[in-house]
Write an enzyme that holds these catalytic residues in place. Structure first.
Site, mmCIF file in Angstrom:
data_model
loop_
_atom_site.group_PDB
_atom_site.id
_atom_site.type_symbol
_atom_site.label_atom_id
_atom_site.label_comp_id
_atom_site.label_asym_id
_atom_site.label_seq_id
_atom_site.Cartn_x
_atom_site.Cartn_y
_atom_site.Cartn_z
ATOM 1 N N TYR A 181 -54.185 9.045 -24.843
ATOM 2 C CA TYR A 181 -55.433 10.146 -24.231
ATOM 3 C C TYR A 181 -54.759 11.296 -23.388
ATOM 4 C CZ TYR A 181 -59.149 6.498 -25.188
ATOM 5 O OH TYR A 181 -59.667 5.717 -25.762
ATOM 6 N N ARG A 201 -50.172 2.052 -17.267
ATOM 7 C CA ARG A 201 -50.659 1.148 -17.703
ATOM 8 C C ARG A 201 -50.129 2.347 -19.173
ATOM 9 N NH1 ARG A 201 -55.141 -0.872 -22.709
ATOM 10 N NH2 ARG A 201 -54.040 -2.872 -22.212
ATOM 11 N N GLY A 227 -58.260 -9.506 -23.690
ATOM 12 C CA GLY A 227 -59.272 -8.044 -24.124
ATOM 13 C C GLY A 227 -60.774 -8.797 -24.214
#
Length: 357
Positions: free
Chosen positions: A180, A227, A315
């Site tokens: 991202y 992160r 997760g």
């Protein structure tokens, strides 16, 4: 020996254990407002026995959205809606951080509101497709951010962090991973700039540092985590061959900000993880490398016991097992993750897994 089931002090915030719920995109926010719903509150409250919950990626600005039905933290309505989520988690004794995620070039005009178009460090199209309301579509060439727009992006993150605290979050996690926007600036294929934001490593790490600094300045470093995913190739990212030459300077600079935690989404190289761990003075959270499509398994709790990490994040196993800490402590049984429910619109899906008796 410290175990994953012991309490932990996260920069002044007491965590009941060292088991974290990793951030996972859910795509279940209500559009056009981009707000979480009552189902979101139920979902996170069910998982409040985690030491730390990190939410799904939440856009800090309208142009930061990359997927359909993802929530934001840039409007008063979004702040009010998130308050119902944080209240539900806190009522169960949980701690919850909002992950702030600007997807950059990983978007499409059909996803963005108000005629906006994807932006990135450079006008370089990512290979691959994104799901839109009209179906799967090839990524488009993003518009290169101007210098002033880069600064505006930094302010957007800081504003969203303030909104997160107003919404009741215990802190925020800056998303600098998974291909991202911030990761795009770190890369050598998405970032072809020749100004102060591109070129040498010292320039390419500048935006993640500026965002972390601005967020910490807005809400306090004790409420700020970040992160990273060294070596990650997701979303068509290529990095320097010498990952340590990029990530050790980045982590050393971040360490000087005294942030609450560093969250590493490990790709494969445990040796690099160990070097980053040694360079980081505060809480070190690890989402360990497994294998393609393989979720983090129960044995990951051993990474706390052997000192590899202070917290370990799960997760998919947390999706299938809302009461995961209790199941880990009891060595099972574990519900198997059902990928058919991961992005199933507004259906209950992940709230209906059987609890541990």
């Amino acid at each position: 020996m410290t175990t994953a089931f012991e309490a932990h002090d996260l920069a002044g915030t007491k965590l009941r254990n060292r088991i974290a719920m990793a951030p996972m995109t859910r795509s279940r926010a209500r559009e056009p407002e981009r707000i979480p719903t009552a189902l979101t509150a139920e979902y996170y409250a069910q998982r409040a026995s985690a030491g730390l919950i990190v939410t799904e990626g939440t856009q800090p600005s309208a142009v930061g959205q990359g997927y359909t039905n993802t929530p934001g933290l840039h409007s008063a309505e979004q702040v009010r809606a998130w308050r119902t989520v944080t209240d539900a988690v806190h009522a169960e004794g949980g701690v919850i951080f909002a992950q702030l995620m600007h997807t950059g070039r990983i978007s499409h005009p059909n996803v963005l509101p108000d005629g906006l178009a994807p932006v990135g460090p450079s006008a370089v199209r990512a290979r691959g497709k994104v799901y839109t309301h009209q179906g799967a579509a090839e990524f488009v060439t993003p518009r290169e951010l101007t210098d002033e727009e880069v600064h505006r992006t930094v302010r957007d993150f800081a504003d969203a962090a303030r909104n997160a605290v107003e919404a009741g979050f215990d802190g925020v996690e800056v998303h600098g991973a998974n291909g991202y926007l911030l990761h795009q600036f770190l890369s050598v294929n998405a970032n072809l700039r020749t100004d102060r934001w591109g070129g040498p490593v010292g320039n390419r790490i500048r935006l993640p540092l500026e965002v972390a600094r601005a967020v910490a300045g807005a809400i306090g470093p004790h409420r700020t985590g970040i992160r990273i995913s060294p070596g990650g190739t997701f979303n068509d990212i290529t990095e320097d061959a010498d990952l340590a030459a990029t990530y050790l300077p980045l982590v050393n600079e971040l360490a000087a900000l005294d942030l609450a935690y560093l969250h590493v989404a490990e790709q494969a190289d445990r040796a690099l993880t160990d070097r980053l761990r040694a360079a980081w003075p505060n809480t070190f959270v690890l989402n360990p490398a497994t294998g393609s499509g393989v979720p983090t398994g129960p044995d990951a709790v051993d990474l706390v016991a052997d000192g590899t990490a202070d917290l370990v994040s799960f997760g998919a196993l947390f999706l299938a097992n809302p009461d995961l800490p209790a199941r880990l402590a009891a060595d099972g049984p574990f519900n198997a993750p059902d990928r058919a429910t991961f992005y199933s619109g507004g259906e209950r899906g992940y709230t209906d897994y059987p609890a541990l008796d």
